[in-house]
Design a protein around this motif. Structure first.
Motif, PDB file in Angstrom:
ATOM      1  N   ARG A  45      37.948 -53.707 -21.117  1.00 24.79           N
ATOM      2  CA  ARG A  45      38.775 -54.908 -21.012  1.00 24.79           C
ATOM      3  C   ARG A  45      38.041 -56.155 -21.482  1.00 24.79           C
ATOM      4  NH1 ARG A  45      36.256 -57.248 -16.872  1.00 24.79           N
ATOM      5  NH2 ARG A  45      35.383 -55.943 -15.225  1.00 24.79           N
ATOM      6  N   ALA A  46      36.704 -56.088 -21.553  1.00 23.61           N
ATOM      7  CA  ALA A  46      35.914 -57.262 -21.928  1.00 23.61           C
ATOM      8  C   ALA A  46      35.501 -57.265 -23.392  1.00 23.61           C
ATOM      9  CB  ALA A  46      34.663 -57.354 -21.031  1.00 23.61           C
ATOM     10  N   LEU A  47      35.967 -56.296 -24.177  1.00 27.35           N
ATOM     11  CA  LEU A  47      35.548 -56.198 -25.573  1.00 27.35           C
ATOM     12  C   LEU A  47      35.812 -57.482 -26.343  1.00 27.35           C
ATOM     13  CD1 LEU A  47      36.591 -52.568 -26.627  1.00 27.35           C
ATOM     14  CD2 LEU A  47      34.302 -53.550 -26.788  1.00 27.35           C
ATOM     15  N   ALA A  48      37.054 -57.972 -26.266  1.00 24.30           N
ATOM     16  CA  ALA A  48      37.401 -59.175 -27.024  1.00 24.30           C
ATOM     17  C   ALA A  48      36.561 -60.365 -26.567  1.00 24.30           C
ATOM     18  CB  ALA A  48      38.892 -59.471 -26.865  1.00 24.30           C
ATOM     19  N   GLU A  49      36.402 -60.522 -25.254  1.00 26.83           N
ATOM     20  CA  GLU A  49      35.629 -61.636 -24.707  1.00 26.83           C
ATOM     21  C   GLU A  49      34.182 -61.613 -25.200  1.00 26.83           C
ATOM     22  OE1 GLU A  49      33.932 -63.116 -20.317  1.00 26.83           O
ATOM     23  OE2 GLU A  49      35.470 -61.542 -20.439  1.00 26.83           O
ATOM     24  N   VAL A  50      33.571 -60.439 -25.197  1.00 27.71           N
ATOM     25  CA  VAL A  50      32.175 -60.335 -25.602  1.00 27.71           C
ATOM     26  C   VAL A  50      32.024 -60.549 -27.117  1.00 27.71           C
ATOM     27  CG1 VAL A  50      30.227 -58.741 -25.802  1.00 27.71           C
ATOM     28  CG2 VAL A  50      31.489 -58.906 -23.652  1.00 27.71           C
ATOM     29  N   LEU A  51      32.923 -59.995 -27.902  1.00 26.98           N
ATOM     30  CA  LEU A  51      32.841 -60.185 -29.343  1.00 26.98           C
ATOM     31  C   LEU A  51      32.978 -61.661 -29.722  1.00 26.98           C
ATOM     32  CD1 LEU A  51      34.895 -57.112 -30.576  1.00 26.98           C
ATOM     33  CD2 LEU A  51      32.449 -57.482 -30.845  1.00 26.98           C
ATOM     34  N   LEU A  52      33.878 -62.362 -29.058  1.00 21.41           N
ATOM     35  CA  LEU A  52      34.015 -63.798 -29.322  1.00 21.41           C
ATOM     36  C   LEU A  52      32.772 -64.546 -28.851  1.00 21.41           C
ATOM     37  CD1 LEU A  52      37.775 -64.265 -28.320  1.00 21.41           C
ATOM     38  CD2 LEU A  52      36.796 -64.270 -30.628  1.00 21.41           C
ATOM     39  N   GLY A  53      32.179 -64.089 -27.741  1.00 19.81           N
ATOM     40  CA  GLY A  53      30.943 -64.703 -27.260  1.00 19.81           C
ATOM     41  C   GLY A  53      29.800 -64.528 -28.240  1.00 19.81           C
ATOM     42  N   ILE A  54      29.720 -63.347 -28.868  1.00 14.35           N
ATOM     43  CA  ILE A  54      28.677 -63.097 -29.870  1.00 14.35           C
ATOM     44  C   ILE A  54      28.867 -64.005 -31.073  1.00 14.35           C
ATOM     45  CG2 ILE A  54      27.787 -61.377 -31.501  1.00 14.35           C
ATOM     46  CD1 ILE A  54      28.279 -59.247 -29.359  1.00 14.35           C
ATOM     47  N   ALA A  62      33.456 -48.083 -29.332  1.00 24.10           N
ATOM     48  CA  ALA A  62      34.410 -48.949 -28.642  1.00 24.10           C
ATOM     49  C   ALA A  62      35.082 -48.250 -27.475  1.00 24.10           C
ATOM     50  CB  ALA A  62      35.460 -49.445 -29.639  1.00 24.10           C
ATOM     51  N   GLY A  63      35.328 -46.947 -27.600  1.00 22.81           N
ATOM     52  CA  GLY A  63      36.047 -46.232 -26.559  1.00 22.81           C
ATOM     53  C   GLY A  63      35.375 -46.279 -25.208  1.00 22.81           C
ATOM     54  N   ASP A  64      34.043 -46.250 -25.191  1.00 27.11           N
ATOM     55  CA  ASP A  64      33.349 -46.340 -23.905  1.00 27.11           C
ATOM     56  C   ASP A  64      32.583 -47.651 -23.761  1.00 27.11           C
ATOM     57  OD1 ASP A  64      31.396 -45.760 -25.720  1.00 27.11           O
ATOM     58  OD2 ASP A  64      30.650 -43.961 -24.727  1.00 27.11           O
ATOM     59  N   GLY A  65      32.894 -48.627 -24.612  1.00 27.14           N
ATOM     60  CA  GLY A  65      32.333 -49.970 -24.447  1.00 27.14           C
ATOM     61  C   GLY A  65      30.861 -50.087 -24.769  1.00 27.14           C
ATOM     62  N   ASN A  66      30.305 -49.147 -25.533  1.00 23.86           N
ATOM     63  CA  ASN A  66      28.879 -49.179 -25.853  1.00 23.86           C
ATOM     64  C   ASN A  66      28.671 -49.961 -27.161  1.00 23.86           C
ATOM     65  OD1 ASN A  66      26.317 -46.665 -26.582  1.00 23.86           O
ATOM     66  ND2 ASN A  66      26.113 -48.748 -25.875  1.00 23.86           N
ATOM     67  N   LEU A  67      28.130 -51.184 -27.037  1.00 20.71           N
ATOM     68  CA  LEU A  67      27.952 -52.080 -28.169  1.00 20.71           C
ATOM     69  C   LEU A  67      26.636 -51.806 -28.892  1.00 20.71           C
ATOM     70  CD1 LEU A  67      28.818 -55.491 -26.443  1.00 20.71           C
ATOM     71  CD2 LEU A  67      30.402 -53.876 -27.486  1.00 20.71           C
ATOM     72  N   HIS A  68      26.643 -51.981 -30.218  1.00 20.20           N
ATOM     73  CA  HIS A  68      25.419 -51.924 -31.018  1.00 20.20           C
ATOM     74  C   HIS A  68      25.384 -53.100 -31.991  1.00 20.20           C
ATOM     75  CE1 HIS A  68      24.293 -48.198 -29.274  1.00 20.20           C
ATOM     76  NE2 HIS A  68      25.142 -47.437 -29.940  1.00 20.20           N
ATOM     77  N   PRO A  69      25.278 -54.327 -31.494  1.00 15.69           N
ATOM     78  CA  PRO A  69      25.185 -55.466 -32.411  1.00 15.69           C
ATOM     79  C   PRO A  69      23.897 -55.388 -33.238  1.00 15.69           C
ATOM     80  CG  PRO A  69      25.649 -56.181 -30.160  1.00 15.69           C
ATOM     81  CD  PRO A  69      25.251 -54.747 -30.090  1.00 15.69           C
ATOM     82  N   LEU A  70      24.015 -55.673 -34.541  1.00 14.69           N
ATOM     83  CA  LEU A  70      22.856 -55.722 -35.434  1.00 14.69           C
ATOM     84  C   LEU A  70      22.604 -57.190 -35.770  1.00 14.69           C
ATOM     85  CD1 LEU A  70      23.778 -52.853 -37.931  1.00 14.69           C
ATOM     86  CD2 LEU A  70      22.268 -52.706 -35.962  1.00 14.69           C
TER      87      LEU A  70
END
Length: 495
Positions: free
Chosen positions: A357-366, A383-391
């Motif tokens: 549920r926080a995917l959009a919020e975190v992506l905008l925060g990044i 994305a399915g399990d919310g595991n982010l890998h920002p580069l």
């Protein structure tokens, strides 16, 4: 970038350790000349490095036992190492210590069609398991992007996942038994080949312990039948937030895809020229949604996912027509890391997990952090399990850029905690995230972690000062960020 100078050790001390190890191991298995030990100075987090004092490469369980007994007797610290593809600094050498690599223990010991299991040594490559059992119509499900090179022993240490972990689980869900050696040289078997094992579930404690509890010598993995068919949807979105919301809506619809991955525009633009997968490089976000199983099941699930994606605002949708196109769609996601080199001299890969549920919020925060730190960030993640890998993209030749990348990464991880997530999903803590452990966990919780380590490794010789921060470290970090009751006093005694 951040080569860490090891405190000097005397040649006499090094010779003592080398002689003791060579007394129980073949001479070829004990390395100490700089030209031989240099390849082991870091893992995949190459920003941090240190030259090992000694490297040992045992070729059998008996040699692992012998090496550990020598190190325990001499009180020499040990860093267990797999293929060195880890991304959190967990395999970086410790000053005055020994790196113990299991790379030469690389045999598949048995494959059982009826029990659908394989017994392998820790140095076996992840992908080699699936290649070996393919004639049986089986495969090993966890498929990290480094699967062509990473070893099953390292996967156990980090609890690795991959693009299909949403449906098929992480390493912990696909390993039945681990045979390991303690610091005292005792052999212990955790788990078993039955549906359940008696006593405490120490197998789950050991998997993901980052080499802090023992050295793996043998692993029994689950094998699953290869699906009759697999197809993947490639969906474009003109807004990152809508793409993130679509992920949550797919799961909310009761659909568990075999894979559900997301890439932002920066990622797709750096990958498409590299793999020519047919990505929409004008889309703000791309989703890869895979279904597998029998053809009728796949057709139904693909139709259901398309309906959800269209209702979520997808601007374009295409479905793989054959296996070659399916693999092409996935090739972009799996090659995101090497493709980063096409647009940036260096990158820093972060690993954190958040509620869907926080995917959009975190992506905008990044996106806001990109402006704050003056650095670009390419987002690719499970994305399915919310595991982010920002580069985080930077240039190490420009003064202060790597420092800003570190601060950027720390803020992403702490945002993950703030929205109810965690600081890692599959890369581990190692050295990279040890400060953020102070943010996520209370002192009482970390005392329990130290208690578990003490039960397995009383002298604290196995990969010490990684993964679990000392009270001293948390106090130092607390001068900048006070969380969970941590104190600001840097002179508190070390735990």
């Amino acid at each position: 970038m951040n080569a860490i100078s090891a405190p000097s050790f005397t040649a006499e001390y090094q010779r003592t350790v080398v002689d003791a190890l060579r007394a129980v191991l073949p001479e070829r298995s004990v390395l100490f000349d700089e030209e031989d030990t240099r390849p082991y100075e870091c893992d995949g987090l190459a920003a941090y490095s240190r030259l090992p004092m000694v490297v040992v490469l045992p070729e059998s369980e008996e040699q692992v036992i012998a090496a550990l007994k020598v190190c325990n007797a001499l009180q020499v610290k040990i860093v267990p190492r797999g293929a060195g593809t880890g991304l959190s600094g967990g395999a970086m050498p410790i000053a005055d210590g020994v790196v113990l690599s299991t790379a030469r223990m690389n045999r598949i010991l048995s494959m059982d069609l009826y029990s659908r299991t394989a017994v392998v040594q820790p140095g076996v490559r992840n992908l080699a398991i699936s290649e070996a059992v393919a004639p049986l119509g089986l495969y090993y499900a966890p498929d990290p992007s480094s699967q062509i090179a990473c070893s099953i022993g390292g996967n156990v240490a980090e609890n690795s996942g991959g693009v299909h972990c949403l449906k098929y689980g992480l390493t912990v869900h696909n390993v039945m038994r681990v045979r390991m050696v303690t610091i005292e040289g005792d052999v212990v078997e955790l788990g078993g080949t039955a549906l359940d094992a008696p006593g405490l579930d120490l197998l789950a404690v050991f998997i993901g312990s980052e080499g802090m509890l023992g050295v793996v010598t043998e692993v029994t993995v689950k094998l699953i039948p290869k699906p009759q068919q697999a197809r993947v949807i490639l969906a474009s979105f003109d807004d990152v937030a809508r793409g993130g919301d679509a992920v949550a809506k797919v799961i909310a619809a009761g659909i568990i895809p075999a894979g559900l991955e997301m890439m932002d525009k920066t990622s797709s633009r750096m990958v498409e020229p590299f793999v020519k997968a047919g990505y929409d490089i004008d889309a703000e976000a791309l989703l890869l949604c895979e279904s597998d199983g029998i053809p009728e099941e796949v057709d139904e699930e693909i139709a259901r996912m398309i309906a959800v994606l269209e209702a979520s605002g997808a601007t374009a949708i295409s479905v793989s027509r054959d296996e070659a196109e399916r693999l092409k769609f996935w090739s972009g996601r799996k090659n995101a890391f090497p493709a980063a080199g096409r647009i940036s001299p260096d990158y820093y890969c972060i690993d954190g997990t958040i509620p869907r549920r926080a995917l959009a919020e975190v992506l905008l925060g990044i996106q806001k952090m990109e402006e704050k730190y003056g650095l670009r960030c390419a987002n690719v993640f499970h994305a399915g399990d919310g595991n982010l890998h920002p580069l985080i993209l930077f240039d190490a030749n420009i003064a202060d850029e790597f420092h800003r990348a570190e601060l950027f990464g720390a803020e992403i991880l702490e945002m993950c905690v703030a929205v109810g997530g965690t600081i890692t999903g599959e890369h581990g803590v190692g050295l990279e995230k040890i400060n953020q452990m102070c943010v996520q966990f209370s002192r009482a919780e970390m005392d329990v972690f130290f208690g578990v380590k003490a039960a397995f490794d009383p002298p604290r010789l196995l990969n010490p000062d990684k993964a679990i921060p000392t009270l001293q470290r948390c106090a130092e970090y607390g001068k900048m960020h006070v969380r969970r009751g941590m104190l600001k006093f840097p002179d508190l005694p070390r735990f």
